[in-house]
Structure formats: C-alpha cells, structure tokens
Design a protein around this motif. Structure first.
Motif, short mmCIF file in Angstrom:
data_model
loop_
_atom_site.label_atom_id
_atom_site.label_comp_id
_atom_site.label_asym_id
_atom_site.label_seq_id
_atom_site.Cartn_x
_atom_site.Cartn_y
_atom_site.Cartn_z
N UNK A 19 6.45 11.21 -1.96
CA UNK A 19 7.42 11.83 -1.13
C UNK A 19 8.56 11.16 -0.57
N UNK A 20 8.24 10.95 0.72
CA UNK A 20 9.20 10.33 1.85
C UNK A 20 9.30 9.00 1.34
N UNK A 21 9.38 8.13 0.22
CA UNK A 21 9.59 7.33 0.16
C UNK A 21 11.24 7.85 -0.96
N UNK A 22 10.66 8.65 -1.96
CA UNK A 22 11.86 9.33 -2.71
C UNK A 22 12.75 9.78 -1.82
N UNK A 23 12.45 11.05 -1.15
CA UNK A 23 13.48 11.82 0.31
C UNK A 23 13.94 10.31 1.39
N UNK A 69 6.41 2.65 -3.76
CA UNK A 69 5.81 3.90 -3.23
C UNK A 69 5.94 5.02 -4.62
N UNK A 70 6.93 5.03 -4.27
CA UNK A 70 7.96 6.19 -5.46
C UNK A 70 7.24 5.53 -7.05
N UNK A 71 7.06 5.06 -7.71
CA UNK A 71 6.32 4.33 -9.32
C UNK A 71 5.24 4.40 -8.80
N UNK A 72 4.95 4.04 -7.72
CA UNK A 72 2.87 3.97 -8.13
C UNK A 72 2.33 5.14 -7.43
N UNK A 73 2.51 6.42 -6.56
CA UNK A 73 2.69 6.38 -5.45
C UNK A 73 2.92 7.69 -5.92
N UNK A 74 3.59 8.53 -6.75
CA UNK A 74 4.26 9.82 -6.67
C UNK A 74 4.36 10.88 -6.64
N UNK A 75 2.68 11.10 -6.50
CA UNK A 75 2.38 12.42 -6.67
C UNK A 75 1.59 12.71 -4.92
N UNK A 76 1.70 11.70 -4.06
CA UNK A 76 1.36 11.77 -2.63
C UNK A 76 2.61 11.62 -1.82
N UNK A 77 1.66 11.95 -0.40
CA UNK A 77 3.01 12.31 0.66
C UNK A 77 4.14 10.62 0.75
N UNK A 78 3.17 10.19 0.68
CA UNK A 78 4.42 8.43 0.27
C UNK A 78 5.01 8.54 -0.84
N UNK A 110 12.65 -5.62 2.27
CA UNK A 110 10.41 -5.15 2.54
C UNK A 110 11.12 -3.98 2.20
N UNK A 111 12.07 -2.57 3.12
CA UNK A 111 11.22 -1.35 2.88
C UNK A 111 11.81 -1.34 1.82
N UNK A 112 13.15 -1.66 0.85
CA UNK A 112 13.23 -1.07 -0.56
C UNK A 112 12.32 -1.29 -1.62
N UNK A 113 11.71 -2.63 -1.39
CA UNK A 113 10.40 -2.97 -1.94
C UNK A 113 9.19 -1.83 -2.24
#
Length: 825
Positions: free
Chosen positions: A448-452, A437-446, A429-432
C-alpha cells in the motif's frame, strides 16, 4: 588616389615640358597596354599628354583594384626613381594615350637643373602620399570593418533550379546578364540573393572584373556617402557628372565589374538619392554593374524608398522560398555536402533525405539548409549521414533574461558524473523496490505504501516539476537507467527509422492516454499489483528499446511521461544550450553530439547548439562534460518568456499539446459521477480528445492566420498557451490521488463571511488545491497569451484580429469549464 588629376598640386608649365622634351621621347599606347609593371625597377619618368592612364594593383587571381586615374598633365614613376624602390603599382592605358617618357638615368640631373620640375615632383609626391595612403588605406580599413566582399570574377557554382518556381529566376539571370540597367534581387533571408547576383556577374562574361558586395546595414548616414561614392562634397553639391560621384569609393573600385548593395532598403536617404542620380546617368558611363538585394519586393521597396523605384524599374528578379522549391532541396544538399566533405566522402541515407525534405527552412531558407548539411557532415559517425544528424532552425544566443548556472561551483558539483551516477543508482533502487513491493506484496502495508508513493506522490510531483523546472526528472529517471544497463549487455545498434520520428508525437500521445486510461480502468490507486505491473511494463519497454536502437530512443521518441515533460519544458526555467559564437569559431569536431573515445555524445540525438528550447534535451548534462570549449552551459531564465517568443519547432510537439488540452478535462471529469466516470465513458472521451488533436493540429495555423502561407510559429505559441491552461485540470486530476488532501476539511467560524460562502460540511483541502491549480494555470496561460498578443500587435506576422479574439474566448470558456468540473464534484 585620384579619379581624374587635371589640375593636381604643382602646375606642368610649358617650361617644364620644353625641358623634358630635350632628352625625352614621345610615345603612344593603345587601350589596355601596360606602361609600368609593379615590382619592376623604375626606368622612366612619365608625363601624360593626352588620354587617361589608370594606376592599379593586380592580384594573382586576375582581379585588379584601381588606385588612381591620371589625365593630361599628370605624371607618374617619380616615386620609384627618387627612392630606388621597385614600382608599387601597374600603370595601364585606359584609352589611346600620348605620353612623354623621360629616361631614368637622366632624371636626377634634371631635378638638379630644373627648379620648376623639382618643385612639381616634390609637390605631387606629397599629394600622392596624402591621397593614396589616406584614401586607399581608409577604404580598405572600412571594407574590413564592414565585412565587404571584394573579389574577382569567380565561378559561382551551378544554378540548381529544377523546380518550376525557379524557372523565372533562370530566365531573369539570362536577360539581366546582357543588359546594362541596374538589377534588383529580392527574396526572404537566405534565399540566395548574393548567389544570384554573382551568377548575373558571371553570365555577363567580364573577364577578371572585380565583384564587390557591401552590406548597407553597416553604413550610417555619415559613412555611406564616402564609402560608396567617395567625395561627399561632390555628391552633396549634386554634380551632374558620373565621375564626380565615383571618387575614392566602392563604385570606382568596381570599375568594369559589379557592385552589389545588399539590403539596399537600409541605405541612408542621402546615399539613396545620390545612387539614383548615378543610376540615371550611368548609361553614358558603362564602367560598373550595379545590383541591389532586398528582403522587400520591388513595390515595397519603391514605397519605402521612392527615389530608387525608377532606378530598378524592369530589372527585378524575385527568389522563391526554399519551401516552394522542394524539388531542389536534395540536389542543393548534395552540392553543399560535396563542399563540406571534400576530404572524407559522405552520402545521405534515406532517413536523412526524408529529414531534409520534411523541414520547413522557415528561418533562413537555403542558408539554413547549407548550415544543416555542414553540421551533419561533421557529426556523422560514418560515411552515411542519417536522419538524426540533421538539425535545422535558429541557433540563437538565447534570451537576455538568463543566468549562467554553470559558473557556480555548487551547480558544477551537482551535475558532476559521480554525484549523478549515485543519484541515478539510488532512484533506480527505490523504484525497483516499489515495483517489487507492489507486485509481490499487494495486500500488505508495504504494498500500500509503495502504491501510494507511486500515484499519490511521484506522479503529482512530476506534473509540478515538469512545469517549473523542465525535464529535471529525466536526469535521474529509473527507466533510462534500466535502458542503459540493458544496452551494455546487448544492443543491436540500429538507427531510429523515419517512421519512428514522424510518428513519435502520436506514439507518446497514445502512450500517455494508455497510462491514464489504465489507472482509471484497473483502479490502480486501490490495487497496488496493477500499478506495479504498469511500472514493470514501462521498465520493459525502456529495456527493449535500448537493446534494439542505439543511444536512448525510448527517452527521445517513445516515453510518454518524458515527452509530457518535454512540452512543459518549453516554458520552464532551466535550459541547456551552447553559445553559437563559441561553436562557430572554435568547434570543428562537435563532440557534444558525437562524443569522444572515452565518453558518449548526446543520448537523445540532440545538439546543444540547436537547443534554443529544452523540448528535446533530457537534462543529462553529458554535453557540459564533453564540450572541450565550455560552450554548453546550464541556464536559468524567467518562466514563460520562451513561449511567446517561440519559433517554429517543426510542429513536433503541437499535436501532443493539443491532445493534452482536450484530454485534461476528460481526466478531471472521470473522477466525478455519471457517464464520464465509467470505463466506457472515459474511453470515449479520451479517444475523442485524441481525434480532436489529430484534426486540429494541421489546421491551427490557418485558423489563427488565414492566408496563403501562415507561419507555423504562431500555431506553436498558441498550442503551448493551451498546454499551460490544460495543466490546471490535469494537475487537479493528479491531486485527487493524494489521499491526505481529501481527508482534511476546512470549516469557517459560525457567523463569519466565510461561513456563508463555504458549505455546511466544510471544504476539503483537495477542492481548494484543485481550484488553486486551475486558477494558477489560468494565470500562467493568460500571461502567455498576453505576450503572444503583444508580439502580434508589434507586427511581423499575418494574423486575424477577429479569430484571435475568438481564440481568447475559447480559452476563457475552457478555464471556466475546468473550475465548474472541480466545484461540481
């Protein structure tokens, strides 16, 4: 039990003979004539006047075990007449004999009337009881304790010798079968030395003759003389009589048959000297055939035991390794399969044949092949045996520095199905969520946190986890969970083909290169969408493979990250394996591999019996639950100990280890400026590392140990030591993704020693952590190399001192270059 009773207790006086001749009858017997049969009632009292009679036990299968030889003046038959019991053994004439037969119905009256006869009978019965009961019972007790093979002449089976390397063996068997001289069969462990001895025995054509094999490693100096020759006093006295050397021992038991002395180099010196005397006298006493087996060659044996050199001169046959007779592998496997699957016909599929032919059998040769076929016949889930059913290699008991973690209740709870299922669901669930978040919200804080979390926390943590704990991440890997969910919906159930297995090491090397290259080329640390798409691509690959192949082919043969963990799991502290002793004595179903009606077997086509090391185990702990005998366990061991003791693992991971060795500095250099940091430069260095690994992998054994047949184990250990060194620059590369490390700087107080060492602008925690990672890898690699060097110095392997020193110099230069890349950034 007596070899020749010319002067036994109690004397047969002329007075006794004269008394017995009144009612007795003198008879003659030809060689081989049975005078008394076991199980018959006693019908007479016998006196040997001339010739020799043998008392023996005859089995239903035609073998006979001699108990005693009776010469002139000896008597027999009195025990059955006195006790009323049936005769306990056969009495057979060995040569033309003349005997006095006294009828049973008059024997009791004779005992009452003739006191000298009564004294004689009582004395000899007591002597026989002491001798036969003590000596015969003692011999068979020793035989049982020493695992001595005692049997009649049986069909040893066909000699499979279609390869050119076996032609001298065929010729030697035919020659030695018709010669009386002692024979020496030499070869590596498991090459079939005992089988060849049996073929010589069989070709000699001695009908019903005994075949006895003794392992000399079980005979100490005190035991060897009596067990083999019987009377230690006679042998120590140096009696020049072959019969004196064969009293109550294995040589007498092998009368007219064959005695095989296995591992004759381990025979104590005193017994070797007595054996040499016996072999020298033997042509005058052709009663038993002597064959010795050894892992040494004739010349090496003569150097180790000079007294045996002349004994086996001209009667030697050397067996080739199975690797040198590959044409015989499939016929041998077919023969073993026919023996192992008599009640349920099995056959080898093409992938199984390829797997059998691709193995080295470096541990036990033909015996290793036989064991692999026997296991495959049991674990195959249908009439066809496939490549995933073939397991070879040592099934050792593991190292001594281990702790069984499974005996702790807390560990059993952590590996329970319910808790593991919950952990897998949570990680999935976490990795999904991270990928979404990385694909759908790339320019948001969410985003960025997912990518980090992906590149700044998860991937660096994997490098640490794999090195110290092994493939624990694979226990809860979300890619594996996605594959299992997809397989429940649809799975074609295909078996992995030979192309997949043989090319797996290059698939995972290319996959690892592609992942790192994608991170660099698409700047995934700064672009969440690119990172999310890479995660989704990995999920898709795992799902597609699960829908095509049975079990979890993705985890075993294709997952780059999982196999990165596989090579690092070898020096790690956790290991799942079975106890070979328990499996060998209690297991007949191999449910840990096959599974049961309720549960599946190993998802990565692995057998914990052969899991001496953890490179193929994904730490799913399925076998811990399935094994009905509790043989599969989780072990905690000292780090690195398995690397310097590593046996050949078939070279499967050596190319990947070498690829990482060459690729890790390229990864680290790509983070600096200059040409190596450009996409073109990084691509070129990465492909160069790939090519270097492909060129070096097949040549590494000969570079370290030049010779005709360099052992692959040395190359495996050396490659794993290089892997440990490569972990330093690879980990330094990953630390660069942890942004907080580069944001914090260390400054020294003005005027102190550190102020003169550190730059004026200070030192980032990142640089310090990178240096520590490289130095830690250097320490671990150094310890590993010291262990390998110590093993080489202790002997047992061919190696070159000069080349080994050159190898160490390359490792030192590699470490220095890695530090230069870190400090020069």
């Amino acid at each position: 039990m007596s070899e020749e009773q010319h002067g036994p207790p109690g004397a047969l006086t002329p007075e006794i003979v004269a008394y017995l001749e009144r009612d007795g009858v003198e008879v003659a017997a030809c060689p081989g004539e049975v005078l008394v049969r076991r199980g018959e009632p006693g019908r007479a009292f016998w006196v040997v006047l001339e010739g020799t009679v043998e008392v023996r036990l005859a089995g239903e299968d035609g073998v006979h075990l001699p108990l005693a030889r009776l010469g002139p003046g000896a008597t027999f038959g009195e025990m059955a007449l006195v006790t009323g019991d049936p005769v306990s053994a056969d009495a057979v004439a060995l040569a033309p004999v003349r005997l006095l037969r006294y009828p049973a119905e008059r024997f009791r009256r004779a005992l009452g009337e003739c006191e000298p006869l009564r004294t004689l009978v009582m004395a000899r019965m007591a002597a026989n009881l002491r001798g036969t009961s003590a000596e015969v019972w003692n011999f068979f007790q020793q035989a049982r304790a020493l695992n001595v093979l005692v049997g009649p002449q049986r069909q040893a089976g066909p000699l499979i010798a279609g390869s050119g390397a076996m032609k001298p063996v065929r010729e030697a068997i035919a020659r030695l079968a018709h010669e009386q001289r002692p024979a020496l069969v030499s070869g590596e462990p498991g090459t079939g030395k005992l089988f060849v001895a049996a073929k010589i025995h069989e070709a000699a054509g001695r009908e019903g003759a005994p075949f006895i094999a003794v392992d000399c490693r079980t005979l100490d100096a005190a035991k060897a003389m009596r067990f083999l020759f019987g009377a230690e006093q006679a042998c120590a006295a140096g009696e020049e009589d072959a019969h004196a050397l064969r009293r109550y021992g294995a040589l007498q038991l092998a009368h007219e048959g064959t005695l095989v002395l296995r591992h004759i180099e381990a025979l104590p010196a005193a017994a070797r000297e007595a054996l040499a005397r016996y072999a020298a006298l033997r042509p005058a006493y052709p009663v038993s055939r002597l064959i010795a087996t050894t892992t040494l060659g004739p010349q090496a044996l003569a150097a180790a035991a000079p007294e045996l050199g002349a004994a086996f001169d001209g009667g030697a046959v050397a067996l080739p390794r199975l690797l040198e007779r590959r044409r015989d592998i499939l016929p041998l496997a077919a023969r073993f399969l026919a023996d192992a699957a008599r009640h349920e016909p099995r056959s080898f599929g093409r992938s199984a044949e390829h797997a059998l032919l691709s193995q080295r059998y470096a541990h036990r040769n033909v015996a290793e092949l036989r064991e692999a076929v026997a296991v495959a016949a049991v674990i195959a889930d249908g009439p066809e045996i496939r490549g995933e059913h073939i397991f070879t290699g040592p099934a050792g008991e593991g190292g001594v520095h281990e702790i069984d973690l499974t005996r702790f209740a807390a560990v059993r709870r952590l590996t329970s199905p319910a808790l593991l299922a919950a952990l897998r669901a949570a990680v999935f669930a976490v990795f999904a969520g991270i990928a979404a978040a990385s694909v759908a919200l790339p320019d948001t804080r969410a985003g960025a946190v997912a990518n980090a979390l992906t590149w700044g926390l998860w991937e660096p943590a994997l490098f640490v986890c794999f090195l110290f704990l092994g493939r624990v991440w694979c226990t809860v890997c979300p890619l594996s969970s996605a594959g299992r969910l997809a397989a429940r919906l649809q799975c074609l159930g295909r078996a992995p083909g030979p192309w997949l297995k043989s090319g797996a090491v290059w698939f995972i090397s290319a996959g690892f290169l592609l992942i790192i290259w994608s991170q660099h080329a698409f700047h995934m640390m700064e672009r969440p969408r690119a990172g999310g798409l890479l995660l989704l691509a990995l999920f898709a690959c795992a799902v597609v493979s699960a829908m095509i192949w049975r079990r979890e082919v993705w985890c075993r043969y294709l997952c780059a990250l999982g196999n990165f963990g596989a090579v690092h799991a070898l020096p790690a502290v956790l290991n799942v394996r079975s106890n070979p002793s328990v499996c060998g004595t209690m297991c007949t179903t191999h449910e840990c591999f096959k599974g049961t009606a309720q549960t599946t077997g190993c998802p990565v086509f692995h057998h914990p019996l052969y899991a001496n090391e953890s490179h193929a185990c994904k730490q799913c702990y399925q076998c811990l639950r399935v094994c009905p005998h509790g043989s599969a366990r989780l072990w905690l061991r000292l780090p690195l100990q398995s690397v310097w003791a590593q046996a050949d693992i078939g070279g499967a991971l050596v190319p990947f280890a070498l690829f990482l060795f060459f690729f890790a500095p390229a990864m680290l250099a790509s983070q600096g400026g200059g040409w190596a940091g450009t996409t073109a430069g990084f691509t070129a260095t990465a492909l160069g590392a790939f090519a270097a690994a492909a060129l070096l992998a097949p040549r590494l054994p000969r570079l370290l140990a030049p010779g005709g047949h360099p052992g692959p184990a040395l190359a495996t250990r050396a490659a794993l030591a290089l892997l440990l060194l490569a972990w330093g620059p690879a980990m330094a590369f990953q630390l660069r993704h942890v942004g907080v490390l580069s944001a914090v700087r260390l400054h020294a107080q003005p005027g102190g020693i550190m102020a003169r060492l550190l730059p004026a602008e200070g030192l980032t925690v990142l640089a310090l952590a990178q240096v520590e990672a490289v130095l830690a890898a250097g320490i671990l690699g150094g310890i590993c190399l010291m262990g390998i060097g110590g093993r080489l110095r202790r002997g047992g392997e061919e190696w070159s001192t000069a080349r080994w020193r050159g190898f160490l110099a390359i490792c030192a230069a590699y470490l220095a270059g890695s530090l230069a890349l870190v400090l020069g950034d």
